[in-house]
Write a protein that holds these residues in place. Sequence first.
Motif, short mmCIF file in Angstrom:
data_model
loop_
_atom_site.label_atom_id
_atom_site.label_comp_id
_atom_site.label_asym_id
_atom_site.label_seq_id
_atom_site.Cartn_x
_atom_site.Cartn_y
_atom_site.Cartn_z
N GLU A 1 0.81 -1.29 -0.03
CA GLU A 1 -0.14 -0.02 0.11
C GLU A 1 0.91 1.08 0.05
O GLU A 1 1.90 1.28 0.55
N SER A 2 0.41 2.28 -0.59
CA SER A 2 1.08 3.67 -0.63
C SER A 2 0.01 4.61 -0.51
O SER A 2 -0.38 5.14 -1.65
N ARG B 1 3.19 11.42 2.63
CA ARG B 1 2.52 10.68 3.37
C ARG B 1 2.83 9.04 3.38
O ARG B 1 3.29 8.71 4.52
N HIS B 2 3.09 8.61 2.21
CA HIS B 2 3.32 7.30 2.16
C HIS B 2 4.84 7.06 2.66
O HIS B 2 5.13 5.95 3.43
N LYS B 3 5.66 7.96 2.40
CA LYS B 3 7.08 7.84 3.23
C LYS B 3 6.91 8.04 4.55
O LYS B 3 7.70 7.23 5.46
N ALA B 4 5.93 8.92 5.25
CA ALA B 4 6.08 8.94 6.47
C ALA B 4 5.38 7.73 7.19
O ALA B 4 6.06 7.53 8.30
N TYR B 5 4.66 6.99 6.61
CA TYR B 5 4.21 5.76 7.46
C TYR B 5 5.28 4.83 7.16
O TYR B 5 5.41 4.03 8.36
N PHE C 1 6.47 11.49 12.58
CA PHE C 1 5.49 12.12 13.89
C PHE C 1 5.27 13.56 13.76
O PHE C 1 3.90 13.99 13.73
N LYS C 2 6.31 14.16 13.18
CA LYS C 2 5.90 15.67 13.20
C LYS C 2 4.88 15.82 11.91
O LYS C 2 3.99 16.73 12.09
N ARG C 3 4.98 15.13 10.89
CA ARG C 3 4.11 15.32 9.87
C ARG C 3 2.76 14.95 10.25
O ARG C 3 1.75 15.51 9.91
N PHE C 4 2.35 13.97 10.87
CA PHE C 4 1.19 13.49 11.23
C PHE C 4 0.40 14.45 12.39
O PHE C 4 -0.70 14.63 12.43
N LYS C 5 1.36 14.99 13.20
CA LYS C 5 0.94 15.95 14.04
C LYS C 5 0.47 17.27 13.05
O LYS C 5 -0.85 17.66 13.56
N PHE C 6 1.19 17.66 12.47
CA PHE C 6 1.04 18.71 11.57
C PHE C 6 -0.18 18.30 10.73
O PHE C 6 -1.14 19.24 10.77
#
Length: 689
Positions: A173-174, A192-196, A212-217
Amino acid sequence: MKLIDLPGLNTKRIKALSESGIHSILDLLNFFPRRYIDRTTVSPIQSLSGSGEETTVVGRIKKIQQKGYGRKKRLEVIIQDNTAALKGVWFKGGHYIRKQFSEDQLVAFFGKAKQYGRYLSMAHPEVDTLGDESEVENLQQIVPIYPGNKSFSKTYINSKLIHRWQQMILKHESPPEFLPDGILKEHQLPVRHKAYRMIHLPASESDYKMAFKRFKFEELFLFELSVAKMKHEVIEKQQGHLFADLGNYTRRFFNEELPFELTEGQASALSDIKQDVRSGKQMNRLIQGDVGSGKTVVAIGAILMALDNGFQAAFMAPTEILAEQHFRTLSEFLDPLDITIRLLVGKQKNSLRTDILTDIEGGACNVVVGTHAVIQQEVSFHRLGLAVIDEQHRFGVRQRAEILTKGSHPHVLVMSATPIPRSLAMTLYSDLDISVIKGLPGGRKPVRTAVRTQKKHQAIYNFMEQELADGGQAYVVYPLVEESEKMDLKDATAGYEKLKNRFADFNVGLIHGQMKSEEKDAVMQQFVANQIQVLVSTTVIEVGVDVPNASIMIVEHAERFGLSQLHQLRGRIGRGQRQSYCILVHGQKVSKEGRFRLRKMSETNDGFEIAEADLKLRGPGDFLGTKQSGLPEFEVADIIEDQWILEQAKSAAWQLMAEDPDLARPNHRELKKVFVPYYKERSRFYGMG
Ligand code: ADP
Ligand code: MG
């Protein structure tokens, strides 16, 4: 890919996952590790101190032995690297674990190294069996640890299994990106897919930190975008009543009636309000000012602007006691101006109520004071131009939204006596403009605060007696523990009896939450009129009451109160010319946190500092005291810790809303897909959907 495609998933496990809110592959991807263990450093055994440090060691097995009997039975495996030996110990499952070991085999243990007697040991280390030294490279990694729960452990879903699933999912998945490119670049967020990948399969600490910073943002961005949208839809598009003239009322009040000069803070808040009500847009402003900073006069100024332009105003407080008190204050100020002001509360007789309602509807009544029921019930106004809400945080965002959107769309002025730390204010009140009243009216002497143990009651009472003899008045406050109001009552009542004896020369009164409001009111009136000198109370006096002659407050069991609550209580004194004293009395056993709170109170009178400390101690949910405060429960972000991300997300969201409010541009298509359902949910919450 579907959940069911994952290896090892059966109906029981699917149920366990769904009990944790995981219903899809994406949900599982959004199930983030609670922490990580760093297995990237392999320590030579010799170098370990044995004080329990968490590390990886690699060595060859020297000895495998079953030791002890019965409950003491354990498996011991001794390994050795080229520096020293270490013992792995299993108190459970040894029989099963031992199958994977053979002598002279190369293994890696990960765990906490402790010195026991002669040996360094690790209890229940994580084990990897290795073919040869070259495999050490692959083994070194950052291992995510996922949160567990009862239904997980019942169905043998452990961190390792979840990690395996994540690996599997990420092979197939991506998930598509929905944050606009420009925002990713500007804030240096991984796509996003890289952040996962970085969060579930990190190669380094900086990987998962960035992820984490990305998902918080992302989370804060969506929230801020919804607030910005709300403001755009509800407020910006809404025409506001124009209070173009400063007329007679305003002039007479400020030039002839007001017995004092406005403080700088009051004047600047008033000028903010003046700009708002002349802008043609709906005002939605928060006035933040510490207890005693003089918010009421600011509200009166705003009310007069409405009246001068032919509008009515409503003034709302969270409790009837407060509404009544405001009614008295406002009457004092406004009666000389021939303004008709009426109090609307629940306990009034039907005939009186009908009378009041008729006056409001007909326009004969200029100002209505009441609880928030004034807006919620079917009170119809002739021409409501302004709603003032006092002690805002008890109202919640939802009620505020109701006021903004219903009826004649009045200007809204909310006044908070609880200084809400900037971080929280930014989130909670993003849609509000904020004016802060700094400083207190001149001539006020800061309250002196002392912390004393119960043993000192004698001395405390002697001191209090002097103050009373000198013309002061005193509050003696007992805590209110919600679970057992009866018990508190006992505390307060017993205290009342004791004080009546001790202060026989003075009048002692009692006020508590179980009294009818007429009774409370009568006692309060007596205290205001100085017919009572000592007022024993539970925390019902917490907000708003104003008795300038009260100069001493004793808080019993002060260790049981929260910081903000103590600050509110203390705000009841120090309102007049007298030097005031607050004595916080505590019992024998005080928790560490309790001690901290008492110390903080004695160190500072600054409401913002106290609120900041309180927020840190209790977290935002508790701090606001109410679930309906309007603050979403953020899954990843922490609005205190992540303030700087919040600020970035906020500015990005508001900028985007200004540029493309309908998210119509092609590069906002993915965002729109995510945002539309999110916004729907939020606006339903706000009672606007
Ligand atoms: P709060 O901000 O806590 O609601 P209030 O509006 O009740 O404070 O004001 C506290 C007291 O200070 C009141 O008795 C009020 O009349 C008085 N006050 C307000 N403004 C001034 C001022 N500029 N100078 C002197 N006294 C003031
Ligand atoms: Mg007030």
